[in-house]
Design a protein around this motif. Structure first.
Motif, PDB file in Angstrom:
ATOM      1  N   TYR A   9       0.827  -1.097   0.049  1.00 25.15           N
ATOM      2  CA  TYR A   9      -0.120  -0.023  -0.019  1.00 25.15           C
ATOM      3  C   TYR A   9       0.813   1.260   0.103  1.00 25.15           C
ATOM      4  O   TYR A   9       0.515   2.305  -0.408  1.00 25.15           O
ATOM      5  CB  TYR A   9      -1.077  -0.089   1.101  1.00 25.15           C
ATOM      6  N   TRP A 203     -11.838   2.072   5.458  1.00 26.04           N
ATOM      7  CA  TRP A 203     -11.622   2.262   4.133  1.00 26.04           C
ATOM      8  C   TRP A 203     -12.815   3.275   3.496  1.00 26.04           C
ATOM      9  O   TRP A 203     -12.568   3.961   2.743  1.00 26.04           O
ATOM     10  CB  TRP A 203     -11.207   1.057   3.307  1.00 26.04           C
ATOM     11  N   ILE A 249      -6.525   3.898   1.035  1.00 25.94           N
ATOM     12  CA  ILE A 249      -5.565   2.796   0.704  1.00 25.94           C
ATOM     13  C   ILE A 249      -5.050   1.859   1.691  1.00 25.94           C
ATOM     14  O   ILE A 249      -4.998   0.628   1.492  1.00 25.94           O
ATOM     15  CB  ILE A 249      -4.446   3.372  -0.179  1.00 25.94           C
ATOM     16  N   GLN A 250      -4.847   2.390   2.755  1.00 27.50           N
ATOM     17  CA  GLN A 250      -4.192   1.774   3.861  1.00 27.50           C
ATOM     18  C   GLN A 250      -5.220   0.588   4.333  1.00 27.50           C
ATOM     19  O   GLN A 250      -4.737  -0.798   4.557  1.00 27.50           O
ATOM     20  CB  GLN A 250      -3.824   2.604   5.072  1.00 27.50           C
ATOM     21  N   ASP A 253      -5.915  -2.277   1.830  1.00 26.41           N
ATOM     22  CA  ASP A 253      -4.926  -3.259   2.196  1.00 26.41           C
ATOM     23  C   ASP A 253      -5.275  -4.118   3.204  1.00 26.41           C
ATOM     24  O   ASP A 253      -4.869  -5.378   3.046  1.00 26.41           O
ATOM     25  CB  ASP A 253      -3.443  -2.635   2.002  1.00 26.41           C
TER      26      ASP A 253
END
Length: 332
Positions: A9, A203, A249-250, A253
């Motif tokens: 990520y 997310w 994004i974190q 992932d």
């Protein structure tokens, strides 16, 4: 020696960041688009482009802070050699390109010192790397609470910057808390903070934050806040968009949403762009200078010009990285 495992990520964020930066600059050279749809399209490019530098700096903080370094000298040597030698190499090529286009010596000097040019980011990195050892000790000592303390003050001054009222009093200047150093600390904080919210919701929250601020900036641009590099990035909407993008994004992932692409052609392309991103930061200036001379000024061809610029900006440092001796200065 064991190869350090890459965090996908971070690669994805870094690839996004360099593409965002190039978006912003392609938009500047190949615009303006004069139709109503074109204006919205161009404003969209501008706002995506603003996220590039904050994301770069947030990744740096996530990777560099709360670490044990053998010595101060070792840290500075490693970090500076990674950015200084490629900077010198690419600035020579950029200067030669400017000479080809008959730019004045005064203009080329201004490019070197970052006014007007992308070189400002290199000088900003120098300042951040000088500060990282100090910030690193602070965070190792005070941990999460130390981050929150610094970020709370940073956010206050970001708000004052956004409202264009800093400093409120002529002698109440806390420039340490108004600079770019807040982004690395923010990136480290987000990468380590354990939120009391399910990953599947985090997310979505990040995406919601990102989209809301993105729409706001399209229809209510910051106006005069884009007049300088500092204000372009050190304002509340951009900070919040950066938080949204990083969390989006974190936590995707963490939810293993990228597992299907990590080892295929898409994942390899993302990793390659990430590895080449520092070289691309400089190479795209050369590519754009040449391509702007053949720009057909067509709204329809704008996306094609952008895609070609991305590809050539990646290709140049990638090829250099395969050449002995030049590899070390390619920015890869």
């Amino acid at each position: 020696m064991k190869t350090k495992e890459r965090i996908f990520y971070y690669d994805l964020l870094r690839a996004f960041a360099i593409i965002a930066v190039i978006m912003c600059h392609v938009n500047f050279y190949f615009g303006p688009l004069n139709t109503p749809a074109g204006i919205i399209f161009q404003q969209t490019f501008n706002n995506i482009g603003r996220l590039g530098v904050p994301i770069f700096l947030m990744i740096s903080g996530a990777l560099l802070l709360n670490r044990d370094y053998p010595s101060l000298g070792d840290f500075l040597k490693r970090r500076f050699t990674r950015i200084i030698y490629p900077f010198i190499f690419w600035m020579i090529l950029i200067t030669l390109t400017n000479m080809h286009f008959h730019k004045s010596y005064a203009y080329m000097w201004n490019v070197f010192i970052g006014n007007p040019s992308i070189a400002w980011y290199f000088w900003t990195l120098i300042g951040i790397y000088l500060a990282v050892p100090i910030i690193n000790i602070f965070i190792k000592e005070y941990g999460e609470k130390g981050c929150e303390y610094f970020l709370a003050i940073w956010f206050v001054f970001i708000i004052l910057n956004t409202l264009n009222i800093y400093p409120i009093l002529p002698h109440l200047k806390l420039d340490w808390f108004t600079g770019f150093i807040g982004y690395p600390i923010l990136g480290y904080y987000l990468s380590t903070k354990k939120f009391n919210i399910a990953d599947s919701k985090m997310w979505k929250l990040g995406l919601f934050i990102l989209l809301i601020l993105f729409v706001i900036l399209i229809y209510y641009p910051l106006g005069d806040l884009t007049s300088t590099v500092e204000l372009m990035y050190q304002n509340l909407p951009v900070v919040i968009m950066g938080i949204g993008m990083f969390l989006f994004i974190q936590y995707l992932d963490k939810e293993n949403k990228f597992n299907s692409i990590k080892n295929n052609a898409i994942g390899k392309a993302i990793s390659s762009i990430s590895l080449c991103s520092y070289g691309m930061y400089f190479s795209h200036v050369i590519i754009i200078m040449f391509m702007s001379k053949i720009n057909p000024h067509s709204n329809m061809l704008f996306p094609a010009m952008f895609a070609l610029t991305i590809f050539l900006s990646w290709l140049l440092p990638y090829v250099f990285s395969k050449i002995p001796y030049i590899k070390k200065v390619s920015g890869v």
